[in-house]
Design a protein around this motif. Structure first.
Motif, PDB file in Angstrom:
ATOM      1  N   LYS A  22       0.813  -1.015   0.001  1.00 31.60           N
ATOM      2  CA  LYS A  22       0.137   0.029   0.047  1.00 31.60           C
ATOM      3  C   LYS A  22       0.961   1.305  -0.231  1.00 31.60           C
ATOM      4  CE  LYS A  22      -2.727  -1.761   3.468  1.00 31.60           C
ATOM      5  NZ  LYS A  22      -3.266  -1.591   4.735  1.00 31.60           N
ATOM      6  N   ARG A  23       0.550   2.403  -0.682  1.00 26.80           N
ATOM      7  CA  ARG A  23       1.173   3.461  -0.650  1.00 26.80           C
ATOM      8  C   ARG A  23       0.097   4.692  -0.126  1.00 26.80           C
ATOM      9  NH1 ARG A  23       3.640   2.664  -6.748  1.00 26.80           N
ATOM     10  NH2 ARG A  23       4.469   0.693  -6.112  1.00 26.80           N
ATOM     11  N   GLN A  24       0.663   5.407   0.707  1.00 32.77           N
ATOM     12  CA  GLN A  24      -0.084   6.654   1.132  1.00 32.77           C
ATOM     13  C   GLN A  24       1.005   7.846   1.338  1.00 32.77           C
ATOM     14  OE1 GLN A  24      -2.345   5.645   4.858  1.00 32.77           O
ATOM     15  NE2 GLN A  24      -3.742   4.294   3.694  1.00 32.77           N
ATOM     16  N   SER A  25       0.119   8.948   1.084  1.00 35.91           N
ATOM     17  CA  SER A  25       1.014  10.129   1.404  1.00 35.91           C
ATOM     18  C   SER A  25       1.125  10.459   3.030  1.00 35.91           C
ATOM     19  CB  SER A  25       0.195  11.368   0.612  1.00 35.91           C
ATOM     20  OG  SER A  25      -0.861  11.677   1.436  1.00 35.91           O
ATOM     21  N   SER A  26       2.072  10.999   3.228  1.00 33.60           N
ATOM     22  CA  SER A  26       2.257  11.390   4.852  1.00 33.60           C
ATOM     23  C   SER A  26       1.088  12.189   5.120  1.00 33.60           C
ATOM     24  CB  SER A  26       3.792  12.080   4.790  1.00 33.60           C
ATOM     25  OG  SER A  26       3.682  13.453   4.337  1.00 33.60           O
ATOM     26  N   GLU A  27       0.629  13.031   4.398  1.00 35.62           N
ATOM     27  CA  GLU A  27      -0.621  13.642   4.993  1.00 35.62           C
ATOM     28  C   GLU A  27      -1.828  12.600   5.334  1.00 35.62           C
ATOM     29  OE1 GLU A  27       0.786  14.472   1.865  1.00 35.62           O
ATOM     30  OE2 GLU A  27       1.768  16.242   2.928  1.00 35.62           O
ATOM     31  N   GLN A  28      -1.758  11.548   4.579  1.00 34.17           N
ATOM     32  CA  GLN A  28      -2.834  10.594   4.694  1.00 34.17           C
ATOM     33  C   GLN A  28      -2.567   9.918   5.983  1.00 34.17           C
ATOM     34  OE1 GLN A  28      -2.431   8.906   0.804  1.00 34.17           O
ATOM     35  NE2 GLN A  28      -4.679   8.901   0.708  1.00 34.17           N
ATOM     36  N   LEU A  29      -1.271   9.832   6.674  1.00 33.34           N
ATOM     37  CA  LEU A  29      -0.900   8.844   7.495  1.00 33.34           C
ATOM     38  C   LEU A  29      -0.580   9.859   8.840  1.00 33.34           C
ATOM     39  CD1 LEU A  29       1.865   6.771   5.582  1.00 33.34           C
ATOM     40  CD2 LEU A  29      -0.448   5.989   6.539  1.00 33.34           C
ATOM     41  N   GLN A  30      -0.874  11.124   8.837  1.00 29.04           N
ATOM     42  CA  GLN A  30      -0.380  11.807   9.941  1.00 29.04           C
ATOM     43  C   GLN A  30      -1.033  11.573  11.230  1.00 29.04           C
ATOM     44  OE1 GLN A  30       1.323  15.073  10.026  1.00 29.04           O
ATOM     45  NE2 GLN A  30       2.029  14.042   8.551  1.00 29.04           N
ATOM     46  N   MET A  31      -2.534  11.032  11.308  1.00 33.27           N
ATOM     47  CA  MET A  31      -2.995  10.898  12.602  1.00 33.27           C
ATOM     48  C   MET A  31      -3.014   9.256  12.905  1.00 33.27           C
ATOM     49  SD  MET A  31      -3.161  13.690  13.221  1.00 33.27           S
ATOM     50  CE  MET A  31      -3.223  13.679  14.785  1.00 33.27           C
ATOM     51  N   LEU A 136      10.772   6.525   5.211  1.00 35.01           N
ATOM     52  CA  LEU A 136      10.394   5.626   3.765  1.00 35.01           C
ATOM     53  C   LEU A 136       9.055   4.709   3.887  1.00 35.01           C
ATOM     54  CD1 LEU A 136      13.881   4.305   2.964  1.00 35.01           C
ATOM     55  CD2 LEU A 136      12.738   6.461   2.320  1.00 35.01           C
ATOM     56  N   LEU A 137       8.988   3.903   4.809  1.00 34.46           N
ATOM     57  CA  LEU A 137       7.852   3.025   5.117  1.00 34.46           C
ATOM     58  C   LEU A 137       7.476   2.946   6.705  1.00 34.46           C
ATOM     59  CD1 LEU A 137      10.034  -0.076   3.747  1.00 34.46           C
ATOM     60  CD2 LEU A 137       7.960   0.748   2.571  1.00 34.46           C
ATOM     61  N   VAL A 138       6.167   2.726   6.804  1.00 35.92           N
ATOM     62  CA  VAL A 138       5.640   2.527   8.184  1.00 35.92           C
ATOM     63  C   VAL A 138       4.806   1.389   8.454  1.00 35.92           C
ATOM     64  CG1 VAL A 138       5.699   5.321   8.341  1.00 35.92           C
ATOM     65  CG2 VAL A 138       3.593   3.905   7.484  1.00 35.92           C
ATOM     66  N   GLN A 139       4.646   0.836   9.819  1.00 30.23           N
ATOM     67  CA  GLN A 139       3.781  -0.006   9.986  1.00 30.23           C
ATOM     68  C   GLN A 139       2.769   0.808  11.075  1.00 30.23           C
ATOM     69  OE1 GLN A 139       6.156  -3.181  11.739  1.00 30.23           O
ATOM     70  NE2 GLN A 139       5.436  -4.603  10.082  1.00 30.23           N
ATOM     71  N   ILE A 140       1.626   0.393  10.787  1.00 31.44           N
ATOM     72  CA  ILE A 140       0.582   1.307  11.492  1.00 31.44           C
ATOM     73  C   ILE A 140       0.033   0.139  12.838  1.00 31.44           C
ATOM     74  CG2 ILE A 140       0.200   2.868  10.135  1.00 31.44           C
ATOM     75  CD1 ILE A 140      -2.405   1.833   9.247  1.00 31.44           C
ATOM     76  N   GLU A 141      -0.519   0.811  13.770  1.00 31.99           N
ATOM     77  CA  GLU A 141      -0.878  -0.355  14.956  1.00 31.99           C
ATOM     78  C   GLU A 141      -2.027  -1.276  14.534  1.00 31.99           C
ATOM     79  OE1 GLU A 141      -1.266   0.980  19.419  1.00 31.99           O
ATOM     80  OE2 GLU A 141      -2.830   2.044  18.183  1.00 31.99           O
ATOM     81  N   ASN A 142      -2.785  -1.018  13.781  1.00 28.40           N
ATOM     82  CA  ASN A 142      -3.947  -1.945  13.502  1.00 28.40           C
ATOM     83  C   ASN A 142      -3.674  -2.632  12.241  1.00 28.40           C
ATOM     84  OD1 ASN A 142      -5.450  -1.042  15.541  1.00 28.40           O
ATOM     85  ND2 ASN A 142      -6.369   0.380  14.466  1.00 28.40           N
ATOM     86  N   ASP A 143      -2.284  -2.617  11.697  1.00 29.11           N
ATOM     87  CA  ASP A 143      -1.886  -3.465  10.405  1.00 29.11           C
ATOM     88  C   ASP A 143      -0.561  -3.655  10.509  1.00 29.11           C
ATOM     89  OD1 ASP A 143      -2.393  -4.480   8.087  1.00 29.11           O
ATOM     90  OD2 ASP A 143      -2.681  -2.806   6.939  1.00 29.11           O
ATOM     91  N   ALA A 144      -0.225  -4.241  11.717  1.00 36.19           N
ATOM     92  CA  ALA A 144       1.285  -4.501  11.761  1.00 36.19           C
ATOM     93  C   ALA A 144       2.095  -5.443  11.082  1.00 36.19           C
ATOM     94  CB  ALA A 144       1.483  -4.911  13.310  1.00 36.19           C
ATOM     95  N   TRP A 147       3.468  -3.273   5.678  1.00 40.00           N
ATOM     96  CA  TRP A 147       4.507  -2.021   5.669  1.00 40.00           C
ATOM     97  C   TRP A 147       3.621  -1.098   4.574  1.00 40.00           C
ATOM     98  CZ3 TRP A 147       8.069  -0.387   8.577  1.00 40.00           C
ATOM     99  CH2 TRP A 147       8.902  -1.279   9.168  1.00 40.00           C
ATOM    100  N   ILE A 148       3.577   0.329   4.996  1.00 38.92           N
ATOM    101  CA  ILE A 148       2.893   1.059   3.953  1.00 38.92           C
ATOM    102  C   ILE A 148       3.881   1.983   3.547  1.00 38.92           C
ATOM    103  CG2 ILE A 148       1.244   3.134   3.787  1.00 38.92           C
ATOM    104  CD1 ILE A 148      -0.276   1.949   6.145  1.00 38.92           C
ATOM    105  N   VAL A 149       4.247   2.079   2.291  1.00 42.30           N
ATOM    106  CA  VAL A 149       5.270   3.136   1.401  1.00 42.30           C
ATOM    107  C   VAL A 149       4.860   4.586   1.829  1.00 42.30           C
ATOM    108  CG1 VAL A 149       6.407   3.711  -0.539  1.00 42.30           C
ATOM    109  CG2 VAL A 149       5.852   1.072  -0.132  1.00 42.30           C
ATOM    110  N   VAL A 150       5.407   5.429   2.343  1.00 43.01           N
ATOM    111  CA  VAL A 150       5.376   6.670   2.241  1.00 43.01           C
ATOM    112  C   VAL A 150       5.429   7.486   0.912  1.00 43.01           C
ATOM    113  CG1 VAL A 150       5.863   8.932   3.211  1.00 43.01           C
ATOM    114  CG2 VAL A 150       6.000   6.918   4.541  1.00 43.01           C
ATOM    115  N   LEU A 151       4.452   7.695  -0.037  1.00 44.70           N
ATOM    116  CA  LEU A 151       4.321   7.944  -1.268  1.00 44.70           C
ATOM    117  C   LEU A 151       5.253   9.280  -1.779  1.00 44.70           C
ATOM    118  CD1 LEU A 151       2.922   7.327  -3.814  1.00 44.70           C
ATOM    119  CD2 LEU A 151       1.282   8.706  -3.185  1.00 44.70           C
ATOM    120  N   ASP A 152       5.333   9.996  -0.440  1.00 44.27           N
ATOM    121  CA  ASP A 152       6.316  11.106  -1.079  1.00 44.27           C
ATOM    122  C   ASP A 152       7.705  10.829  -1.155  1.00 44.27           C
ATOM    123  OD1 ASP A 152       4.076  11.293   0.884  1.00 44.27           O
ATOM    124  OD2 ASP A 152       4.541  13.402   1.087  1.00 44.27           O
TER     125      ASP A 152
END
Length: 172
Positions: A22-31, A136-144, A147-152
């Motif tokens: 999955k790819r999301q912008s940092s704005e989409q991932l902010q919270m 570059l990449l993040v793992q979020i709490e409910n989807d550990a 990995w999600i690619v930071v689109l930016d």
């Protein structure tokens, strides 16, 4: 020759794996609450000292794994204007306390500032970057598990792909 084929296969596997994420912008991932990140560090001024300092500070946030440090030319350099090489390194950080991506970004900006990062440079000056920290990449709490690619930051630069591969964060 066999090593080159193996490396080419690994590069292709990494590209295919990253293409599926999955790819999301940092704005989409902010919270979003982040549990782990893969970072790209870069410095072209007092690099050894700044990478060591930031590594120690990141270790205070959780468990870290560091890739090898790679020396790379500044892609904006030219024959007319030589520029210092960058030292780049990737960091896999599993946070002790999950936090929002926004808060993490603020912490990383503070770490850059602690290295005396100068964000304003005269147009004629050769830009000295004491520390640059990119997510570059993040793992979020409910989807550990994913990995999600930071689109930016995508597509990744060669040294970033090498760091991801070395840290084996993304399973091939």
């Amino acid at each position: 020759m066999h090593k080159d084929i193996d490396q080419a296969s690994l590069d292709l596997a990494l590209q295919l794996t990253l293409a599926k994420l999955k790819r999301q912008s940092s704005e989409q991932l902010q919270m979003q609450t982040v549990t782990a990140v893969l970072l790209a560090l870069g410095s072209n001024h007092d690099s050894e000292q700044h990478l060591m300092t930031v590594g120690k500070n990141l270790a205070e946030l959780g468990d870290i794994k560091l890739s090898s440090a790679l020396q790379n030319p500044d892609f904006t350099a030219s024959l007319q204007q030589a520029k210092p090489d960058y030292i780049n390194q990737c960091v896999y950080l599993i946070l002790s306390l999950p936090m929002s991506l926004y808060k993490l970004q603020q912490l990383f900006k503070q770490l850059e500032d602690d290295c005396n990062r100068c964000r304003q440079h005269p147009a004629s000056a050769i830009r000295q970057v004491t520390m640059d920290i990119d997510i570059l990449l993040v793992q979020i709490e409910n989807d550990a598990d994913d990995w999600i690619v930071v689109l930016d930051r995508y597509p990744f630069k060669a040294h970033e792909r090498a760091g991801i591969e070395e840290l084996a964060v993304v399973s091939l």
